[in-house]
Design a protein around this motif. Sequence first.
Motif: not given
Ligand SMILES: O=C(O)C(=O)C[C@H](O)[C@H](O)COP(=O)(O)O
Length: 202
Positions: A44, A68, A128, A156, A158, A178-179
């Motif tokens: 990203r 991504t 995924k 992944t 939320g 997750g982040s």
């Molecule tokens: O960038 C990517 O390849 C994606 O597919 C999206 C991420 O896996 C999610 O955005 C993580 O989600 P959160 O843990 O809710 O932040």
Amino acid sequence: MWTTWLKQAKPVMPVIVIDDIEYAVPMAEALVAGGVKFLEITLRTPAALEAIGLISQEVPDAIIGVGTVTTPKQLHDALNQGAEFAVSPGFTPNLLDAAKEWGGAYLPGVATPSEVMHAREAGFQYMKFFPAVPSGGRSMLKAIGAPIPDVKFCPTGGISAETFHDFLALENVFAVGGSWLTPASAISAQNWQEIKDLASQI
Ligand SMILES: O=C(O)C(=O)C[C@H](O)[C@H](O)COP(=O)(O)O
């Protein structure tokens, strides 16, 4: 591949956004020191590919992956930097072909039974599940698992420190992503101890 890796790594995949290349190695070291070895560096930011290259050279205990991935070119660029696994938020026929030709650990992104069947037909058994919570979360995974028990998912999107255990408890979940393990605030403050502590709590 996943089965071998999962014997030596916690079943958690931090989804990482690298804004500053200087942060890549200390952040990866903090996660690995906390026992979290799968690292999904998302494409990203402009620094992402270089970060994959650096971590793969300097943090040998990390299992470094690229996230991504939306085109075959991105897949090839990341593999050239040393990515060991690759993850996509969805899939396209071209991506499935490129991943099959590579033959490595690739997780196509799916959110519906038809997508799961499509990716399975192309030869993939690990996927995924994205975006996990908006797409129905645990109840959706359980529902898919009844007619399609042979596919394993990494949900992944939320998922949090409070909920990841509940996802891991499902039979068709091999890891969660997750982040939450790499908060942007901790990275920008270079608070590697906080990241190590979060990883240690898994
Ligand atoms: O960038 C990517 O390849 C994606 O597919 C999206 C991420 O896996 C999610 O955005 C993580 O989600 P959160 O843990 O809710 O932040």
